[in-house]
Design a protein around this motif. Structure first.
Motif, PDB file in Angstrom:
ATOM      1  N   ARG A   1       0.826  -1.191   0.000  1.00  0.00           N
ATOM      2  CA  ARG A   1       0.000   0.000   0.000  1.00  0.00           C
ATOM      3  C   ARG A   1       0.869   1.252   0.000  1.00  0.00           C
ATOM      4  O   ARG A   1       0.537   2.237  -0.636  1.00  0.00           O
ATOM      5  CB  ARG A   1      -0.923  -0.035   1.207  1.00  0.00           C
ATOM      6  CG  ARG A   1      -1.853   1.131   1.248  1.00  0.00           C
ATOM      7  CD  ARG A   1      -2.788   1.032   2.416  1.00  0.00           C
ATOM      8  NE  ARG A   1      -2.755   2.266   3.142  1.00  0.00           N
ATOM      9  CZ  ARG A   1      -3.281   2.456   4.307  1.00  0.00           C
ATOM     10  NH1 ARG A   1      -3.849   1.474   4.938  1.00  0.00           N
ATOM     11  NH2 ARG A   1      -3.226   3.613   4.876  1.00  0.00           N
ATOM     12  N   LEU A  44      -6.801  -5.024  -4.903  1.00  0.00           N
ATOM     13  CA  LEU A  44      -7.167  -5.770  -3.696  1.00  0.00           C
ATOM     14  C   LEU A  44      -8.268  -6.785  -3.984  1.00  0.00           C
ATOM     15  O   LEU A  44      -8.233  -7.915  -3.512  1.00  0.00           O
ATOM     16  CB  LEU A  44      -7.628  -4.808  -2.593  1.00  0.00           C
ATOM     17  CG  LEU A  44      -6.549  -4.019  -1.886  1.00  0.00           C
ATOM     18  CD1 LEU A  44      -7.186  -3.025  -0.911  1.00  0.00           C
ATOM     19  CD2 LEU A  44      -5.584  -4.928  -1.155  1.00  0.00           C
ATOM     20  N   HIS A  45      -9.240  -6.361  -4.766  1.00  0.00           N
ATOM     21  CA  HIS A  45     -10.354  -7.240  -5.127  1.00  0.00           C
ATOM     22  C   HIS A  45      -9.846  -8.468  -5.865  1.00  0.00           C
ATOM     23  O   HIS A  45     -10.310  -9.589  -5.643  1.00  0.00           O
ATOM     24  CB  HIS A  45     -11.359  -6.471  -5.976  1.00  0.00           C
ATOM     25  CG  HIS A  45     -12.591  -7.231  -6.278  1.00  0.00           C
ATOM     26  ND1 HIS A  45     -12.713  -8.041  -7.384  1.00  0.00           N
ATOM     27  CD2 HIS A  45     -13.768  -7.320  -5.617  1.00  0.00           C
ATOM     28  CE1 HIS A  45     -13.911  -8.596  -7.400  1.00  0.00           C
ATOM     29  NE2 HIS A  45     -14.568  -8.163  -6.331  1.00  0.00           N
ATOM     30  N   LYS A  46      -8.887  -8.257  -6.721  1.00  0.00           N
ATOM     31  CA  LYS A  46      -8.345  -9.340  -7.547  1.00  0.00           C
ATOM     32  C   LYS A  46      -7.640 -10.412  -6.711  1.00  0.00           C
ATOM     33  O   LYS A  46      -7.711 -11.591  -7.025  1.00  0.00           O
ATOM     34  CB  LYS A  46      -7.378  -8.744  -8.563  1.00  0.00           C
ATOM     35  CG  LYS A  46      -7.116  -9.573  -9.762  1.00  0.00           C
ATOM     36  CD  LYS A  46      -6.313  -8.776 -10.769  1.00  0.00           C
ATOM     37  CE  LYS A  46      -6.409  -9.402 -12.118  1.00  0.00           C
ATOM     38  NZ  LYS A  46      -5.755  -8.629 -13.154  1.00  0.00           N
ATOM     39  N   SER A  48      -7.955 -10.743  -3.222  1.00  0.00           N
ATOM     40  CA  SER A  48      -8.602 -10.973  -1.935  1.00  0.00           C
ATOM     41  C   SER A  48      -9.225 -12.360  -1.851  1.00  0.00           C
ATOM     42  O   SER A  48      -9.789 -12.880  -2.802  1.00  0.00           O
ATOM     43  CB  SER A  48      -9.689  -9.923  -1.707  1.00  0.00           C
ATOM     44  OG  SER A  48     -10.355 -10.176  -0.496  1.00  0.00           O
ATOM     45  N   THR A  49      -9.118 -12.950  -0.671  1.00  0.00           N
ATOM     46  CA  THR A  49      -9.784 -14.223  -0.398  1.00  0.00           C
ATOM     47  C   THR A  49     -10.970 -14.017   0.537  1.00  0.00           C
ATOM     48  O   THR A  49     -11.615 -14.974   0.938  1.00  0.00           O
ATOM     49  CB  THR A  49      -8.797 -15.213   0.250  1.00  0.00           C
ATOM     50  OG1 THR A  49      -8.285 -14.644   1.456  1.00  0.00           O
ATOM     51  CG2 THR A  49      -7.656 -15.553  -0.702  1.00  0.00           C
ATOM     52  N   VAL A  50     -11.259 -12.764   0.836  1.00  0.00           N
ATOM     53  CA  VAL A  50     -12.355 -12.410   1.731  1.00  0.00           C
ATOM     54  C   VAL A  50     -13.673 -12.418   0.956  1.00  0.00           C
ATOM     55  O   VAL A  50     -13.719 -12.017  -0.204  1.00  0.00           O
ATOM     56  CB  VAL A  50     -12.112 -11.005   2.335  1.00  0.00           C
ATOM     57  CG1 VAL A  50     -13.244 -10.582   3.240  1.00  0.00           C
ATOM     58  CG2 VAL A  50     -10.792 -10.975   3.063  1.00  0.00           C
ATOM     59  N   LYS A  53     -15.965  -8.312  -0.760  1.00  0.00           N
ATOM     60  CA  LYS A  53     -14.925  -7.756  -1.621  1.00  0.00           C
ATOM     61  C   LYS A  53     -15.239  -6.339  -2.092  1.00  0.00           C
ATOM     62  O   LYS A  53     -14.744  -5.907  -3.111  1.00  0.00           O
ATOM     63  CB  LYS A  53     -14.717  -8.653  -2.830  1.00  0.00           C
ATOM     64  CG  LYS A  53     -14.102  -9.984  -2.515  1.00  0.00           C
ATOM     65  CD  LYS A  53     -13.788 -10.722  -3.789  1.00  0.00           C
ATOM     66  CE  LYS A  53     -13.097 -12.028  -3.508  1.00  0.00           C
ATOM     67  NZ  LYS A  53     -12.701 -12.716  -4.715  1.00  0.00           N
ATOM     68  N   PHE A  55     -14.348  -2.860  -1.645  1.00  0.00           N
ATOM     69  CA  PHE A  55     -13.367  -1.993  -1.034  1.00  0.00           C
ATOM     70  C   PHE A  55     -13.724  -0.540  -1.311  1.00  0.00           C
ATOM     71  O   PHE A  55     -14.195  -0.200  -2.405  1.00  0.00           O
ATOM     72  CB  PHE A  55     -11.967  -2.310  -1.563  1.00  0.00           C
ATOM     73  CG  PHE A  55     -11.532  -3.705  -1.238  1.00  0.00           C
ATOM     74  CD1 PHE A  55     -11.063  -4.018   0.027  1.00  0.00           C
ATOM     75  CD2 PHE A  55     -11.597  -4.722  -2.180  1.00  0.00           C
ATOM     76  CE1 PHE A  55     -10.665  -5.306   0.348  1.00  0.00           C
ATOM     77  CE2 PHE A  55     -11.206  -6.004  -1.878  1.00  0.00           C
ATOM     78  CZ  PHE A  55     -10.732  -6.307  -0.605  1.00  0.00           C
TER      79      PHE A  55
END
Length: 101
Positions: A1, A44-46, A48-50, A53, A55
């Protein structure tokens, strides 16, 4: 970041201090920051495992509807947004907003 933040703040550091261009500089910086925010969120979306999604991004409603529609279905959203940020930098140089001299 930190690299994302440092990249954009470095670009902003080279903006002209000319008071006659201040309004143009502010407008350019705001759009550049919004695009960089969208790029960061998309990256981050790409990866992310959450499950959740969604953000946050800086004021996406100020980006024109046609541009938002262009990137919404794209699998290459990060690449397109990166290209747009690079184009903003080049445009800033051409318009005398970013002064590299």
């Amino acid at each position: 970041r930190g690299h994302w933040y440092q990249s954009i703040s470095t670009i902003f550091a080279f903006c002209t201090p000319d008071p006659r261009k201040q309004s143009e500089v502010n407008e350019w910086q705001e759009l550049t920051a919004r695009l960089a925010s969208m790029l960061f969120a998309s990256a981050l979306h790409k990866v992310s495992t959450v499950r959740h999604k969604d953000f946050d991004v800086i004021d996406p409603g100020s980006i024109d509807e046609e541009s938002l529609e262009f990137i919404s279905p794209k699998n290459l959203r990060c690449e397109v947004l990166l290209q747009w940020v690079q184009m903003m930098f080049a445009e800033g140089i051409r318009r005398g907003i970013v002064d590299m001299s």
